[in-house]
Design an enzyme around this catalytic site. Structure first.
Site, PDB file in Angstrom:
ATOM      1  N   HIS A  85      57.467  14.958  81.057  1.00 35.46           N
ATOM      2  CA  HIS A  85      58.768  15.245  81.660  1.00 35.46           C
ATOM      3  C   HIS A  85      58.727  16.570  82.411  1.00 35.46           C
ATOM      4  CE1 HIS A  85      62.894  16.857  81.746  1.00 35.46           C
ATOM      5  NE2 HIS A  85      63.250  15.600  81.937  1.00 35.46           N
ATOM      6  N   HIS A  86      58.138  17.586  81.768  1.00 36.50           N
ATOM      7  CA  HIS A  86      57.923  18.856  82.459  1.00 36.50           C
ATOM      8  C   HIS A  86      56.850  19.655  81.736  1.00 36.50           C
ATOM      9  CE1 HIS A  86      61.053  20.340  79.500  1.00 36.50           C
ATOM     10  NE2 HIS A  86      60.155  21.324  79.416  1.00 36.50           N
ATOM     11  N   GLN A 161      53.252  24.594  77.454  1.00 34.85           N
ATOM     12  CA  GLN A 161      54.173  23.674  76.782  1.00 34.85           C
ATOM     13  C   GLN A 161      54.326  22.405  77.620  1.00 34.85           C
ATOM     14  OE1 GLN A 161      58.581  23.845  77.017  1.00 34.85           O
ATOM     15  NE2 GLN A 161      58.516  24.335  74.827  1.00 34.85           N
ATOM     16  N   HIS A 163      56.374  18.729  77.647  1.00 37.13           N
ATOM     17  CA  HIS A 163      57.404  17.844  77.099  1.00 37.13           C
ATOM     18  C   HIS A 163      57.007  16.414  77.434  1.00 37.13           C
ATOM     19  CE1 HIS A 163      61.874  16.344  77.418  1.00 37.13           C
ATOM     20  NE2 HIS A 163      61.197  15.729  76.467  1.00 37.13           N
ATOM     21  N   HIS A 232      65.926  22.718  88.157  1.00 33.88           N
ATOM     22  CA  HIS A 232      65.608  21.714  87.139  1.00 33.88           C
ATOM     23  C   HIS A 232      66.878  21.207  86.468  1.00 33.88           C
ATOM     24  CE1 HIS A 232      63.446  19.500  84.078  1.00 33.88           C
ATOM     25  NE2 HIS A 232      64.174  20.089  83.140  1.00 33.88           N
ATOM     26  N   HIS A 234      68.098  17.035  84.607  1.00 32.49           N
ATOM     27  CA  HIS A 234      67.627  15.679  84.372  1.00 32.49           C
ATOM     28  C   HIS A 234      68.291  14.770  85.406  1.00 32.49           C
ATOM     29  CE1 HIS A 234      66.579  16.938  79.967  1.00 32.49           C
ATOM     30  NE2 HIS A 234      65.859  17.551  80.880  1.00 32.49           N
ATOM     31  N   MET A 304      69.909  19.399  81.425  1.00 19.40           N
ATOM     32  CA  MET A 304      69.545  20.804  81.564  1.00 19.40           C
ATOM     33  C   MET A 304      70.077  21.312  82.890  1.00 19.40           C
ATOM     34  SD  MET A 304      65.669  21.205  80.059  1.00 19.40           S
ATOM     35  CE  MET A 304      65.362  20.978  78.301  1.00 19.40           C
TER      36      MET A 304
END
Length: 381
Positions: A85-86, A161, A163, A232, A234, A304
């Site tokens: 997703h990111h 990180q 997701h 950013h 969704h 978000m």
């Protein structure tokens, strides 16, 4: 007379040759040393063949930095938007989990079925260095600009990180090595890069178009030069915009539809400067046509609202402040902000459709009803 004429001609030719030589010397002397001699090395920070088994898992993986400073001058992502997703790259004083090849669950929602231990992204000193989503392409920083990591900085570790949006390939036995290749150099850069994030909490009611807004004053003795921005959200985000507000005058930093590749785009005004006591503000226009309310949260079913500003500062320091967070609508709006008068909220640009539902009455100023600005997206880099 003929001898004199020839002598003049020879002297003229000699002078032209000398001038040409001097021009060449000056050009070579003034040419940027970073462009001529910059030696770079690619460094990979990739997930070590992980197998997340639960949708919306956030995994982190860290890398210890060198005792001598390193400068990151470019980023090349390795990821698929159907799987990831990111991706976020954080700088940490200490990582959430120490240890060679440590992988941990670093999302806000810890899954009890996860085979990974749970901890925060950073144990101490967290800041964002880079972000990726929606198959955004590689990023090359401007000449002479670099993110300084390791050495005497506050970034002793880089933490990747990811997701994970879809885990079905991993349930079938596949593994993942999403991540980033960083173009690095040991040569000091005259301009140090940083990232400032504006984000909100909040809720978007069903069948409603809402503004999620943030604004914070910047306190610094430095001059920030924004050169790129990234948005950013969704699926409900229509447009995200960021601004510098000075003496009640609003100037756009950048504006983009978050449904396009979520890369870093050139700022609207490359000559903009941000100074002490300027206010940084951002707005996400969110359109919810679902039969349920949607709140800001960590999963792909939540939302978000993020606006990232990448900037540089001349010299070896960056701003101490690196983020601005508000509770978002319905709890927070620019109009309700303690800085509303200083911001001159009535002068705020109309950058998206304001909150409207049913027969709600129109509000005044920047909150008046108007069309959603799918057509107002900024120009790409």
């Amino acid at each position: 007379m003929e001898f004199t004429c020839n002598s003049d001609r020879q002297r003229s030719q000699t002078m032209k040759a000398i001038l040409a030589f001097l021009v060449a010397v000056v050009c070579c002397t003034n040419a940027s040393p970073h462009k001529r001699t910059l030696k770079t090395e690619n460094v990979d920070l990739l997930m070590p063949t992980v197998q997340p088994k639960v949708k919306d898992t956030y995994l982190c993986y860290g890398m210890k930095m060198n005792a001598t400073p390193t400068y990151i001058v470019g980023f090349r992502p390795h990821a698929n938007k159907d799987i990831a997703h990111h991706i976020l790259l954080y700088g940490c004083k200490e990582p959430g989990v120490r240890g060679d090849n440590a992988i941990w669950n670093c999302g806000e929602m810890a899954h009890t079925t996860s085979s990974y231990s749970t901890a925060g992204v950073c144990g101490k000193g967290q800041q964002i260095v880079y972000a990726w989503a929606m198959d955004a392409p590689a990023l090359k920083l401007p000449e002479g600009v670099g993110f300084k990591v390791g050495g005497n900085t506050d970034i002793d570790y880089l933490v990747l990180q990811v997701h994970y949006k879809d885990v079905s390939p991993f349930l079938a036995g596949e593994t993942d090595s999403s991540g980033i290749t960083m173009e690095t150099t040991q040569q000091p850069m005259p301009k140090r890069a940083g990232v400032y994030l504006l984000a909100t909490g909040g809720r978007i009611p069903s069948h409603y178009t809402e503004f999620l807004e943030s604004a914070c004053p910047l306190h610094t003795d430095l001059v920030l030069h924004p050169f790129a921005f990234r948005t950013h959200t969704h699926t409900l985000g229509k447009v995200v915009s960021g601004y510098r507000v000075r003496d009640g005058k609003w100037e756009e930093i950048g504006r983009k539809s978050p449904q396009e590749p979520q890369m870093f785009y050139d700022v609207t005004n490359p000559k903009m400067e941000i100074r002490d006591n300027d206010i940084l503000a951002a707005r996400c226009t969110m359109e919810n046509n679902l039969d349920r309310d949607v709140s800001i949260g960590a999963t792909q079913n939540d939302e978000m609202c993020n606006f990232y500003m990448m900037y540089y500062v001349d010299g070896d320091r960056i701003a101490d402040q690196n983020s601005c967070f508000t509770s978002g609508a319905p709890y927070y709006t620019w109009k309700r902000s303690q800085y509303a008068r200083k911001m001159g909220v009535d002068n705020a640009p109309d950058t998206g459709q304001s909150g409207t539902r049913g027969d709600n009455s129109k509000e005044e100023g920047p909150y008046k009803q108007h069309r959603a600005c799918g057509e107002h997206v900024g120009k790409s880099a």
